[in-house]
Design a protein around this motif. Structure first.
Motif, PDB file in Angstrom:
ATOM      1  N   THR A 169      -1.341  26.919  23.134  1.00 14.13           N
ATOM      2  CA  THR A 169       0.206  27.313  23.788  1.00 14.13           C
ATOM      3  C   THR A 169       0.284  26.709  25.255  1.00 14.13           C
ATOM      4  OG1 THR A 169       0.306  28.894  24.800  1.00 14.13           O
ATOM      5  CG2 THR A 169       1.347  27.960  22.447  1.00 14.13           C
ATOM      6  N   ASP A 170      -1.089  25.876  25.573  1.00 12.48           N
ATOM      7  CA  ASP A 170      -1.059  25.629  27.097  1.00 12.48           C
ATOM      8  C   ASP A 170      -0.995  23.815  27.832  1.00 12.48           C
ATOM      9  OD1 ASP A 170      -3.039  24.234  26.128  1.00 12.48           O
ATOM     10  OD2 ASP A 170      -4.683  24.024  26.957  1.00 12.48           O
TER      11      ASP A 170
ATOM     12  N   TYR B  69      -9.674  28.255  32.603  1.00 10.31           N
ATOM     13  CA  TYR B  69      -8.672  27.759  32.790  1.00 10.31           C
ATOM     14  C   TYR B  69      -8.518  27.008  33.831  1.00 10.31           C
ATOM     15  CZ  TYR B  69      -4.151  26.359  31.471  1.00 10.31           C
ATOM     16  OH  TYR B  69      -3.175  25.922  31.253  1.00 10.31           O
ATOM     17  N   LYS B  70      -8.678  27.603  35.362  1.00  8.86           N
ATOM     18  CA  LYS B  70      -8.058  27.392  36.362  1.00  8.86           C
ATOM     19  C   LYS B  70      -8.887  26.478  36.475  1.00  8.86           C
ATOM     20  CE  LYS B  70      -8.103  29.485  40.308  1.00  8.86           C
ATOM     21  NZ  LYS B  70      -8.500  30.743  41.605  1.00  8.86           N
ATOM     22  N   LYS B  71     -10.703  26.155  36.447  1.00 11.44           N
ATOM     23  CA  LYS B  71     -11.050  25.298  37.030  1.00 11.44           C
ATOM     24  C   LYS B  71     -10.861  23.642  35.819  1.00 11.44           C
ATOM     25  CE  LYS B  71     -15.495  27.326  37.608  1.00 11.44           C
ATOM     26  NZ  LYS B  71     -16.981  27.530  36.641  1.00 11.44           N
TER      27      LYS B  71
ATOM     28  N   SER C 139       5.102  24.001  39.409  1.00 15.36           N
ATOM     29  CA  SER C 139       5.627  24.544  38.690  1.00 15.36           C
ATOM     30  C   SER C 139       4.832  26.450  37.901  1.00 15.36           C
ATOM     31  CB  SER C 139       6.316  23.286  37.697  1.00 15.36           C
ATOM     32  OG  SER C 139       4.922  22.924  36.591  1.00 15.36           O
ATOM     33  N   THR C 140       5.751  27.001  36.935  1.00 13.10           N
ATOM     34  CA  THR C 140       5.205  27.107  36.119  1.00 13.10           C
ATOM     35  C   THR C 140       6.907  27.663  35.059  1.00 13.10           C
ATOM     36  OG1 THR C 140       4.616  28.919  37.727  1.00 13.10           O
ATOM     37  CG2 THR C 140       4.754  30.011  35.842  1.00 13.10           C
TER      38      THR C 140
ATOM     39  N   GLU D 272      -1.229  29.946  37.006  1.00 13.49           N
ATOM     40  CA  GLU D 272      -0.396  31.329  36.755  1.00 13.49           C
ATOM     41  C   GLU D 272       0.452  31.796  35.283  1.00 13.49           C
ATOM     42  OE1 GLU D 272      -0.111  28.950  39.161  1.00 13.49           O
ATOM     43  OE2 GLU D 272      -1.708  29.431  40.235  1.00 13.49           O
ATOM     44  N   ASP D 273       1.135  30.989  34.731  1.00 13.11           N
ATOM     45  CA  ASP D 273       2.160  30.824  33.690  1.00 13.11           C
ATOM     46  C   ASP D 273       1.304  31.531  32.543  1.00 13.11           C
ATOM     47  OD1 ASP D 273       4.455  30.756  32.503  1.00 13.11           O
ATOM     48  OD2 ASP D 273       2.863  29.424  31.223  1.00 13.11           O
ATOM     49  N   ILE D 274      -0.925  30.834  32.641  1.00 13.64           N
ATOM     50  CA  ILE D 274      -1.115  31.654  32.220  1.00 13.64           C
ATOM     51  C   ILE D 274      -1.278  32.687  32.141  1.00 13.64           C
ATOM     52  CG2 ILE D 274      -3.421  31.315  31.081  1.00 13.64           C
ATOM     53  CD1 ILE D 274      -1.058  29.297  29.559  1.00 13.64           C
ATOM     54  N   ARG D 275      -2.165  33.307  33.221  1.00 10.71           N
ATOM     55  CA  ARG D 275      -2.424  34.503  33.283  1.00 10.71           C
ATOM     56  C   ARG D 275      -1.289  35.139  32.891  1.00 10.71           C
ATOM     57  NH1 ARG D 275      -0.203  36.822  37.452  1.00 10.71           N
ATOM     58  NH2 ARG D 275       0.790  35.314  38.777  1.00 10.71           N
TER      59      ARG D 275
END
Length: 179
Positions: free
Chosen positions: A107-108, A154-156, A171-172, A119-122
């Motif tokens: 869902t990424d 994921y950040k990378k 955006s988030t 940020e959304d994933i975190r």
């Protein structure tokens, strides 16, 4: 947060707590509830609902049957649990982090095909941490270790996608499920 504690000794007066008058419980809840905004709690609960629906409806019905539980009426009506009339919650103790990471990985992307922000994933991780705390359950250590690795990777991935123009810069994603 390593602290030198002694949890082997019973807590004094713990059997007296149910006898505390409602007004004292209300005052305590009012104070403690100030630690997080109502909107953040609602956002976290919506994220947990989205994880549950993903397991149930789309990809992992077998995991849904063992990793999600039905709430009792008492739990649903307990305002200190912030279920917002939801009837299910994750089982946090023993949570299989791989299924959670499968959810995140599948869902990424946003509906426009662009990668969701780090940020959304975190915030999904934060929602699970919050849910476990509210449910008074302890997550397995594998959750913390695996999520640290996943979020770093994921950040990378997000940085690379940003260089290629495959992300919205500021955006988030909001969670579109109403609670």
């Amino acid at each position: 947060h390593q602290r030198n504690t002694n949890d082997a000794v019973p807590i004094l007066g713990s059997s007296l707590v149910p006898a505390v008058i409602d007004s004292a419980n209300d005052a305590l809840h009012e104070t403690i509830s100030q630690g997080m905004s109502h909107g953040t709690r609602r956002n976290y609960r919506n994220r947990i609902v989205r994880i549950i629906k993903h397991f149930q409806q789309e990809h992992f019905p077998e995991y849904y049957r063992i990793g999600v539980r039905q709430l009792t009426e008492e739990e649903i009506s307990d305002r200190t649990k912030y279920f917002f009339k939801q009837t299910e919650d994750l089982i946090y103790e023993g949570l299989n982090v791989k299924f959670f990471m499968y959810f995140l990985s599948s869902t990424d992307k946003r509906t426009d095909g662009k990668l969701k922000s780090h940020e959304d994933i975190r915030k999904y991780r934060d929602a699970v941490l919050w849910g476990a705390k509210i449910a008074d359950q302890r997550l397995p250590s594998s959750f913390y270790d695996s999520m640290e690795t996943y979020l770093c990777a994921y950040k990378k991935k997000f940085t690379t996608a940003k260089k290629q123009g495959h992300v919205e810069e500021y955006s988030t994603d909001p969670i579109p499920l109403p609670v």
